[in-house]
Motif scaffolding. Structure first.
Motif, mmCIF file in Angstrom:
data_model
loop_
_atom_site.group_PDB
_atom_site.id
_atom_site.type_symbol
_atom_site.label_atom_id
_atom_site.label_comp_id
_atom_site.label_asym_id
_atom_site.label_seq_id
_atom_site.Cartn_x
_atom_site.Cartn_y
_atom_site.Cartn_z
ATOM 1 N N LEU A 203 51.249 40.706 27.457
ATOM 2 C CA LEU A 203 50.318 41.486 28.277
ATOM 3 C C LEU A 203 49.882 40.704 29.513
ATOM 4 C CD1 LEU A 203 48.125 43.091 25.471
ATOM 5 C CD2 LEU A 203 49.858 44.227 26.866
ATOM 6 N N LEU A 204 49.748 39.384 29.377
ATOM 7 C CA LEU A 204 49.375 38.575 30.534
ATOM 8 C C LEU A 204 50.449 38.644 31.625
ATOM 9 C CD1 LEU A 204 47.366 36.647 31.847
ATOM 10 C CD2 LEU A 204 48.597 34.764 30.752
ATOM 11 N N ILE A 205 51.698 38.519 31.225
ATOM 12 C CA ILE A 205 52.795 38.622 32.192
ATOM 13 C C ILE A 205 52.784 39.995 32.858
ATOM 14 C CG2 ILE A 205 55.315 38.719 32.447
ATOM 15 C CD1 ILE A 205 55.443 36.573 30.187
ATOM 16 N N PHE B 204 41.863 43.342 40.655
ATOM 17 C CA PHE B 204 42.076 42.147 39.840
ATOM 18 C C PHE B 204 41.125 42.129 38.643
ATOM 19 C CE2 PHE B 204 41.224 37.663 38.879
ATOM 20 C CZ PHE B 204 42.512 37.215 38.611
ATOM 21 N N LEU B 205 39.837 42.362 38.896
ATOM 22 C CA LEU B 205 38.843 42.323 37.834
ATOM 23 C C LEU B 205 39.080 43.411 36.783
ATOM 24 C CD1 LEU B 205 36.309 41.007 36.700
ATOM 25 C CD2 LEU B 205 34.962 42.572 38.109
ATOM 26 N N ASN B 206 39.365 44.640 37.217
ATOM 27 C CA ASN B 206 39.607 45.727 36.264
ATOM 28 C C ASN B 206 40.871 45.494 35.444
ATOM 29 O OD1 ASN B 206 37.280 47.071 36.843
ATOM 30 N ND2 ASN B 206 38.213 48.488 38.288
ATOM 31 N N ALA C 110 41.021 45.147 31.433
ATOM 32 C CA ALA C 110 41.981 45.918 30.637
ATOM 33 C C ALA C 110 42.791 44.984 29.735
ATOM 34 C CB ALA C 110 42.904 46.720 31.540
ATOM 35 N N TYR C 111 43.155 43.818 30.247
ATOM 36 C CA TYR C 111 43.898 42.828 29.454
ATOM 37 C C TYR C 111 43.085 42.419 28.226
ATOM 38 C CZ TYR C 111 45.833 38.284 28.118
ATOM 39 O OH TYR C 111 46.344 37.230 27.402
ATOM 40 N N VAL C 112 41.804 42.138 28.439
ATOM 41 C CA VAL C 112 40.939 41.716 27.323
ATOM 42 C C VAL C 112 40.804 42.835 26.296
ATOM 43 C CG1 VAL C 112 38.577 41.062 26.714
ATOM 44 C CG2 VAL C 112 39.698 39.999 28.681
ATOM 45 N N GLN D 214 42.902 45.347 25.752
ATOM 46 C CA GLN D 214 44.194 45.532 25.086
ATOM 47 C C GLN D 214 44.421 44.428 24.063
ATOM 48 O OE1 GLN D 214 46.915 45.634 28.401
ATOM 49 N NE2 GLN D 214 47.020 47.865 28.359
ATOM 50 N N LEU D 215 44.049 43.213 24.418
ATOM 51 C CA LEU D 215 44.207 42.094 23.495
ATOM 52 C C LEU D 215 43.345 42.296 22.250
ATOM 53 C CD1 LEU D 215 45.988 39.655 23.624
ATOM 54 C CD2 LEU D 215 44.119 38.381 24.639
ATOM 55 N N ALA D 216 42.141 42.798 22.428
ATOM 56 C CA ALA D 216 41.263 43.086 21.282
ATOM 57 C C ALA D 216 41.877 44.179 20.407
ATOM 58 C CB ALA D 216 39.874 43.501 21.765
ATOM 59 N N PHE D 217 42.418 45.211 21.039
ATOM 60 C CA PHE D 217 43.054 46.304 20.303
ATOM 61 C C PHE D 217 44.248 45.787 19.500
ATOM 62 C CE2 PHE D 217 46.340 49.670 20.294
ATOM 63 C CZ PHE D 217 45.699 50.595 19.486
ATOM 64 N N PHE D 218 45.110 45.014 20.150
ATOM 65 C CA PHE D 218 46.271 44.474 19.447
ATOM 66 C C PHE D 218 45.860 43.473 18.370
ATOM 67 C CE2 PHE D 218 48.887 46.172 22.926
ATOM 68 C CZ PHE D 218 49.944 46.684 22.188
ATOM 69 N N SER D 219 44.753 42.776 18.582
ATOM 70 C CA SER D 219 44.261 41.848 17.557
ATOM 71 C C SER D 219 43.843 42.589 16.298
ATOM 72 C CB SER D 219 43.087 41.035 18.093
ATOM 73 O OG SER D 219 43.503 40.200 19.136
#
Length: 176
Positions: free
Chosen positions: A85-87, A144-146, A150-152, A154-159
């Protein structure tokens, strides 16, 4: 050289990032309207999920003196969405903020129109539709901020999904 959990999982994260980036670049190159399609998000979700599960399975095959714990299973899983997701976010930031900022405006307008049509189909009151459209148009989802937010999320969701995957693929402690 003995393989480690991270050395097994990292390539899957890179593959996920490359796959998501390719999807983004193809959608950008062929039709910005693709960014408004629900199935694009579902396909991106499945790419990350499948590669994360493959990483867990590959990590489980590593021969160590220890059992494949919940922590090891979750770590192998988590590395994939974290890197992938970061990439993808970095590629999206590059495209929509550096290469073609006008594309972000176009996608925002298309998203507003798609939302309007969907809400009208569900007989949502006009006042609620107008508010939703105003919210979409006033926020730059590609800033950039949004994108980092969204990355954070999505990461929580995938976690959360990773916790379930780790429960499924872990081995119980034979010494307990």
């Amino acid at each position: 050289m003995e393989k480690t959990l991270k050395s097994v999982a990292v390539p899957y994260g890179v593959y996920a990032g490359l796959a998501l980036s390719i999807v983004t670049v193809i959608a950008y190159a062929f039709s910005l309207e693709l960014f408004t399609k629900w199935w694009l998000g579902v396909s991106n979700f499945l790419i990350v999920l499948v590669l994360a599960i493959f990483a867990v399975l590959a990590a489980k095959k590593i021969k160590t003196n220890d059992y494949f714990s919940f922590k090891k299973a979750f770590t192998a899983y988590f590395i994939v969405p974290a890197i992938g997701l970061l990439i993808a976010v970095l590629v999206s930031i590059l495209i929509f903020n550096v290469v073609d900022p006008d594309a972000a405006l176009t996608v925002t307008e298309m998203t507003a129109e798609t939302t309007r049509n969907m809400m009208e189909n569900f007989n949502v009151p006009q006042a609620d539709i107008d508010k939703a459209i105003a919210d979409i148009q006033s926020s730059n989802q590609f800033s950039f901020l949004n994108q980092l937010k969204a990355y954070v999320f999505q990461l929580a969701f995938f976690s959360a999904i990773g916790l379930i995957v780790a429960l499924i693929f872990r081995e119980k402690n034979p010494n307990a």
